[in-house]
Design a protein around this motif. Sequence first.
Motif, mmCIF file in Angstrom:
data_model
loop_
_atom_site.group_PDB
_atom_site.id
_atom_site.type_symbol
_atom_site.label_atom_id
_atom_site.label_comp_id
_atom_site.label_asym_id
_atom_site.label_seq_id
_atom_site.Cartn_x
_atom_site.Cartn_y
_atom_site.Cartn_z
ATOM 1 N N TRP A 7 0.815 -1.210 0.000
ATOM 2 C CA TRP A 7 0.000 0.000 0.000
ATOM 3 C C TRP A 7 0.851 1.263 0.000
ATOM 4 O O TRP A 7 0.462 2.289 -0.575
ATOM 5 C CB TRP A 7 -0.959 -0.006 1.192
ATOM 6 C CG TRP A 7 -2.129 -0.913 0.977
ATOM 7 C CD1 TRP A 7 -2.414 -2.068 1.646
ATOM 8 C CD2 TRP A 7 -3.159 -0.770 -0.012
ATOM 9 N NE1 TRP A 7 -3.551 -2.652 1.144
ATOM 10 C CE2 TRP A 7 -4.038 -1.882 0.134
ATOM 11 C CE3 TRP A 7 -3.427 0.171 -0.994
ATOM 12 C CZ2 TRP A 7 -5.161 -2.054 -0.670
ATOM 13 C CZ3 TRP A 7 -4.548 -0.004 -1.807
ATOM 14 C CH2 TRP A 7 -5.395 -1.096 -1.635
ATOM 15 N N VAL A 10 1.813 1.687 -3.654
ATOM 16 C CA VAL A 10 0.690 2.197 -4.446
ATOM 17 C C VAL A 10 0.427 3.664 -4.136
ATOM 18 O O VAL A 10 0.181 4.475 -5.044
ATOM 19 C CB VAL A 10 -0.583 1.357 -4.177
ATOM 20 C CG1 VAL A 10 -1.789 1.978 -4.872
ATOM 21 C CG2 VAL A 10 -0.380 -0.075 -4.655
ATOM 22 N N PHE A 37 7.546 -1.381 -4.466
ATOM 23 C CA PHE A 37 6.797 -2.349 -5.270
ATOM 24 C C PHE A 37 7.659 -3.574 -5.574
ATOM 25 O O PHE A 37 7.159 -4.706 -5.622
ATOM 26 C CB PHE A 37 6.332 -1.685 -6.563
ATOM 27 C CG PHE A 37 5.109 -2.320 -7.177
ATOM 28 C CD1 PHE A 37 4.029 -2.700 -6.392
ATOM 29 C CD2 PHE A 37 5.030 -2.523 -8.545
ATOM 30 C CE1 PHE A 37 2.896 -3.275 -6.957
ATOM 31 C CE2 PHE A 37 3.897 -3.101 -9.117
ATOM 32 C CZ PHE A 37 2.835 -3.481 -8.324
ATOM 33 N N THR A 99 0.445 1.455 -13.554
ATOM 34 C CA THR A 99 0.590 0.549 -12.416
ATOM 35 C C THR A 99 -0.245 1.006 -11.235
ATOM 36 O O THR A 99 -0.872 0.183 -10.551
ATOM 37 C CB THR A 99 2.070 0.451 -12.002
ATOM 38 O OG1 THR A 99 2.839 -0.001 -13.124
ATOM 39 C CG2 THR A 99 2.250 -0.523 -10.847
ATOM 40 N N ALA A 100 -0.267 2.318 -10.979
ATOM 41 C CA ALA A 100 -1.065 2.848 -9.872
ATOM 42 C C ALA A 100 -2.551 2.555 -10.082
ATOM 43 O O ALA A 100 -3.250 2.115 -9.161
ATOM 44 C CB ALA A 100 -0.830 4.353 -9.729
ATOM 45 N N SER A 103 -3.233 -1.203 -9.775
ATOM 46 C CA SER A 103 -3.142 -1.605 -8.368
ATOM 47 C C SER A 103 -4.380 -1.182 -7.591
ATOM 48 O O SER A 103 -4.896 -1.936 -6.756
ATOM 49 C CB SER A 103 -1.889 -0.998 -7.725
ATOM 50 O OG SER A 103 -0.722 -1.455 -8.371
ATOM 51 N N LEU A 104 -4.857 0.038 -7.862
ATOM 52 C CA LEU A 104 -6.055 0.523 -7.180
ATOM 53 C C LEU A 104 -7.262 -0.351 -7.504
ATOM 54 O O LEU A 104 -8.169 -0.507 -6.683
ATOM 55 C CB LEU A 104 -6.341 1.976 -7.577
ATOM 56 C CG LEU A 104 -5.496 3.047 -6.892
ATOM 57 C CD1 LEU A 104 -5.854 4.422 -7.436
ATOM 58 C CD2 LEU A 104 -5.699 3.017 -5.382
#
Length: 273
Positions: A7, A10, A37, A99-100, A103-104
């Motif tokens: 987390w 992210v 990450f 990626t953000a 990931s969310l």
Amino acid sequence: MIENVLWVAVALMLACSLIPKRIKIRKLLGAIGWGFFSIHWFYQPMHFIEIRDYVNVVLVIVVGIVCLILAYNMLKEYKSMKLIGDGTVDVTSMATVATALASLFYFPFAQMDSLNVWIISLVTDNVFWTLQALGQPAEMAAWNKIALNGHQVEIILACTAIESIALFIGLIASVNAPLKKLLSAFMVSVPIIYTLNIIRDVFVIVAYAYQWFGPNSFDIAHHTIAKIGSGIALFGIAYIVMRILPELVDLIEGIWKMVTEYIYSIYEKVRNE
């Protein structure tokens, strides 16, 4: 512990994505985010070794290395104090945004019990219905377990294709393109990935239930045949998506160039020592 690291990664990458491009501190935040990450990915091999999924062992190690290379390049960009000009593809920033966003979308399913149970239940029900439609005498042994011919298979989060779906959602959402093109890319990827995954799960269950490949039917069907089939399918879907959104080609080429240049620089250093 590892969930907290995830987390943090992210959050840092999301902050990097939201901060205006002219503010250079975003590159430092992105670099630290990619570093965290990489810790997440380097923590994964032991799990896949335990379940004898050696393809994923190699895959997560490669992903971890790529994360470190992206962190290194973002740190270089921060130190150089050089902004990416208009018309130039900012590969590290684009990769961070993708990626953000991915990931969310994905990690709530991995970390929140309610969403985890919902997606697994949905896939289990769809797989069970498909088996019934094919005339297979499958039974629901539990909310996430299907029994067939005296053999039982448990559906887990990895069986839902949520990782691949999240990846494509992140990539598509990271591109600045007309809404019509974004929706087209979504429709040729996410629904098809979900449908093909149901077919994959059905294949694994039937192959295991009737021991198509002998005593190691589950391992062969799941870890080898299904993995190869999924790889080919995702490659084909990615090709179609990139035809719709050519900006993604620049991203992939940029990351490939970044990784190969870094590996070559390491090789040169070793050779000259």
